[in-house]
Design an enzyme around this catalytic site. Structure first.
Site, mmCIF file in Angstrom:
data_model
loop_
_atom_site.group_PDB
_atom_site.id
_atom_site.type_symbol
_atom_site.label_atom_id
_atom_site.label_comp_id
_atom_site.label_asym_id
_atom_site.label_seq_id
_atom_site.Cartn_x
_atom_site.Cartn_y
_atom_site.Cartn_z
ATOM 1 N N HIS A 1 0.841 -1.189 0.000
ATOM 2 C CA HIS A 1 0.000 0.000 0.000
ATOM 3 C C HIS A 1 0.880 1.244 0.000
ATOM 4 O O HIS A 1 1.480 1.574 1.022
ATOM 5 C CB HIS A 1 -0.914 0.007 1.231
ATOM 6 C CG HIS A 1 -1.764 -1.222 1.347
ATOM 7 N ND1 HIS A 1 -1.268 -2.411 1.831
ATOM 8 C CD2 HIS A 1 -3.075 -1.444 1.046
ATOM 9 C CE1 HIS A 1 -2.240 -3.318 1.825
ATOM 10 N NE2 HIS A 1 -3.340 -2.756 1.356
ATOM 11 N N GLY B 1 -2.769 -3.462 12.143
ATOM 12 C CA GLY B 1 -3.246 -3.876 10.822
ATOM 13 C C GLY B 1 -4.747 -4.018 10.831
ATOM 14 O O GLY B 1 -5.442 -3.289 10.113
ATOM 15 N N GLU C 1 -16.245 -3.977 25.811
ATOM 16 C CA GLU C 1 -15.466 -5.213 25.858
ATOM 17 C C GLU C 1 -14.321 -5.227 24.846
ATOM 18 O O GLU C 1 -13.211 -5.660 25.169
ATOM 19 C CB GLU C 1 -16.373 -6.437 25.602
ATOM 20 C CG GLU C 1 -17.372 -6.713 26.695
ATOM 21 C CD GLU C 1 -18.710 -6.018 26.465
ATOM 22 O OE1 GLU C 1 -19.664 -6.296 27.215
ATOM 23 O OE2 GLU C 1 -18.785 -5.187 25.520
ATOM 24 N N HIS D 1 -26.991 -15.394 26.635
ATOM 25 C CA HIS D 1 -25.915 -15.270 27.610
ATOM 26 C C HIS D 1 -25.258 -16.614 27.940
ATOM 27 O O HIS D 1 -24.363 -16.675 28.781
ATOM 28 C CB HIS D 1 -26.447 -14.645 28.902
ATOM 29 C CG HIS D 1 -26.719 -13.181 28.802
ATOM 30 N ND1 HIS D 1 -27.488 -12.625 27.800
ATOM 31 C CD2 HIS D 1 -26.304 -12.140 29.572
ATOM 32 C CE1 HIS D 1 -27.563 -11.312 27.973
ATOM 33 N NE2 HIS D 1 -26.851 -10.995 29.032
ATOM 34 N N ARG E 1 -20.842 -19.607 37.115
ATOM 35 C CA ARG E 1 -21.721 -18.748 37.909
ATOM 36 C C ARG E 1 -22.295 -19.542 39.077
ATOM 37 O O ARG E 1 -22.399 -19.043 40.193
ATOM 38 C CB ARG E 1 -22.862 -18.230 37.031
ATOM 39 C CG ARG E 1 -23.860 -17.377 37.810
ATOM 40 C CD ARG E 1 -25.182 -17.303 37.084
ATOM 41 N NE ARG E 1 -26.121 -16.387 37.736
ATOM 42 C CZ ARG E 1 -27.423 -16.488 37.658
ATOM 43 N NH1 ARG E 1 -27.962 -17.477 36.958
ATOM 44 N NH2 ARG E 1 -28.215 -15.620 38.252
#
Length: 624
Positions: free
Chosen positions: A28, A117, A391, A452, A498
């Site tokens: 490029h 990148g 996140e 979830h 959990r």
């Protein structure tokens, strides 16, 4: 410095970059041709680096987020005099075996601070590095680090969603040590940027409390003045919007085709003629290189004057990773208490508790979660980072923190690791010490339902090269996973439950480093049942009424694969029926098992015990 000197250096950078692309027949050239003027002013007048001490802690960081333009970075490093980049490397640009890869790669050359990148990643890494400086100054009780983080970025970087997450965080946290330069050339691969973007970039960054400066990216004085103003900013990160011409001086200047269609020898000669460049490919006059190195050598003086006492403080931070004796003592007592109390406890709670116990003994520790502090069972303290619901940025920021020497722990739900995957992948490519703490690890999440409940995420993460995935079966194994993980300096994943789980190991069991080991055994098993996490309990229930059974806790496939063939063949001997149980997709397990019980569909909403029954994953339903 007069404009002629700037022009000569910028021309040399342009032509060397073009020569790389022509020689490779790939690459490029648009960005190097368009940003060479900005790079010239930055390196000649502002960027503090030291080619003789390239890893000096107080060097300015240069991040090329629009990494497709890496030919410009290689040209800069070569002309600056970094000893590990040779002309031969540049001539072998984009060839197998060459260190001069098609995008910047961490550790390939001194002066490349991170792998970039995939667009937006470098920008977010830069925010993490800038944050790391602030934390390190505070953590070490000194404010000697005053380096700046300079980041080049383009339209692609700022269109990717991670860039908004990163800019919002940087503005909120007043990272005034961050200076981003936006290559505003108005072109993407498909054509004019108006085809896919309408927002006002200046107003967007102002709205998140950035200092914004707009300039002509080919006017040396405006470029220099912008950097001067940005360095004086005391409270805000700075975005310099540099209006440039992509592929400047080429026959396709300002057009989309100049971005990725490699220029040929004829095109090279046309550019050389416009620039009055009379030298052969890869030939740079010594006087230009000498002038560039003379102008960019200010970092040596800053290095010589760096506060030696402060340097000693930071060297201690980097030299001492953790207090192994103290950590082992605390973890031994925690395990003893767990065994004594005999209470069911989730592995997320156990992991959070032990991390809280030993965090002060991990000298390079920082942690934070994506707005799930209590759910991830993280301890809020001076090293806690409130990432918000970001996140993707959290993962990339954690890489930036690792590049600053931190052992970063970041947390969210396992199902949401998908938001983080590009950044996780790059941390693995770089081999960074990032710890991904993913709670709510299976259909055991329960009532939240299939959105979830991770079923494919665990296997997906195991497929990433250079990662270690832990899924502990109880509180004791969770403790041992943390203990052993401190010895691993590449990315780690902790998949934690959990739901509360019974304690099934004893205080003497400490075999996490093997990846898989027998917790119920016999000399000549006729049946082997293997499982990970909460499903180990199911395996134990199945084994109760059977003879000659071996039950294996498969806590980490990656660690198991690192064992010698003798250990692996003895644990999983040929000719013996092998069954695997895991509340997720089954595919990977067929490498070890003849029969796999799992879930190759999405889950349901309901109480976690009812969902396991729906999935036919209770010990009463599994028929071997």
């Amino acid at each position: 410095m007069n404009n002629n000197t700037y022009t000569n250096i910028a021309t040399a950078l342009r032509m060397l970059s073009v020569d790389m692309v022509v020689n490779a027949g790939s690459g490029h050239q648009g960005m190097p041709l368009g940003m060479a003027d900005i790079a010239t002013v930055l390196f000649c007048n502002h960027l503090n680096f030291n080619t003789q001490n390239p890893h000096w802690i107080n060097r300015d960081r240069f991040i090329l987020s629009n990494g497709h333009g890496v030919a410009l970075q290689y040209s800069l490093l070569y002309m600056a005099g970094y000893e590990d980049i040779k002309l031969e490397d540049i001539k072998n640009f984009r060839q197998v075996g060459s260190k001069a890869a098609g995008h910047p790669e961490y550790r390939s050359f001194d002066g490349i601070e991170t792998t970039t990148g995939p667009l937006g990643q470098g920008f977010a890494n830069a925010v993490g590095i800038a944050l790391g400086q602030k934390i390190l100054n505070k953590k070490c009780g000194k404010n000697a680090l005053d380096f700046k983080v300079y980041c080049f970025c383009g339209d692609g970087d700022l269109m990717e969603g991670i860039s908004y997450e990163a800019q919002s965080f940087a503005g909120k946290n007043q990272l005034n040590n961050l200076i981003a330069v936006f290559d505003n050339n108005q072109i993407t691969i498909d054509g004019n940027v108006s085809l896919s973007r309408k927002e006002n970039i200046k107003e967007r960054f102002l709205s998140t409390d950035w200092n914004v400066i707009e300039i002509d990216g080919h006017n040396f004085k405006q470029i220099d003045d912008a950097f001067k103003k940005a360095k004086k900013e005391t409270k805000r990160p700075t975005l310099i919007i540099a209006n440039t011409i992509i592929g400047k001086f080429s026959e396709f200047a300002g057009e989309a085709k100049v971005h990725g269609n490699p220029i040929n020898a004829e095109g090279r000669e046309k550019i050389a003629k416009k620039l009055n460049w009379k030298y052969k490919p890869f030939e740079i006059p010594d006087d230009i290189i000498c002038e560039f190195q003379k102008l960019s050598s200010r970092g040596q003086e800053k290095f010589d004057n760096f506060d030696k006492k402060s340097f000693d403080v930071f060297e201690k931070f980097y030299g001492d990773s953790y207090n192994e004796k103290q950590i082992n003592s605390k973890l031994k007592k925690y395990i003893s208490d767990i065994v004594k109390n005999k209470k069911d406890v989730s592995t997320r709670k156990a992991f959070g508790e032990v991390l809280g116990l030993v965090k002060d003994d991990i000298f390079d520790y920082v942690n934070g979660s994506a707005d799930l502090t209590e759910s991830n069972n993280f301890i809020v303290d001076d090293e806690y980072i409130r990432y918000g619901i970001r996140e993707h940025f959290m993962a990339a920021c954690s890489s930036g923190l690792s590049l600053m020497g931190f052992k970063s722990f970041c947390g969210t739900f396992l199902a949401f690791s998908d938001y983080m995957r590009p950044a996780i992948r790059l941390s693995c490519l770089m081999g960074l010490d990032v710890n991904y703490v993913f709670t709510h690890d299976s259909i055991g999440v329960g009532e939240d339902g299939p959105t979830h409940q991770p079923v494919e995420q665990l296997s997906g993460l195991r497929l990433v090269p250079n990662i270690t995935v832990f899924r502990p079966c109880d509180a004791i194994e969770a403790t041992q996973c943390l203990k052993y993980s401190l010895e691993i300096d590449t990315p780690k994943v902790f998949a934690l439950s959990r739901q509360n789980l019974p304690v099934i190991l004893d205080s003497k069991t400490d075999k996490v480093s093997y990846g898989a080991y027998a917790i119920v055994d016999c000399k000549k098993p006729s049946l082997i049942i293997m499982a990970s996490g909460s499903e180990v309990q199911i395996a134990l229930e199945l084994a109760k009424d059977k003879k000659n059974v071996r039950v294996i806790s498969f806590v980490s496939m990656e660690l198991f694969e690192k064992q010698n063939e003798k250990y692996k063949s003895e644990l999983l001997p040929k000719g013996v029926k092998k069954v695997a149980i895991e509340a997720g997709v089954t595919g990977l397990w067929y490498k070890y098992a003849n029969q796999v019980f799992g879930i190759d569909t999405f889950g349901k909403s309901g109480k976690y015990k009812d969902i396991f029954e729906w999935a036919k994953l209770t010990y009463k339903q599994i028929k071997i």
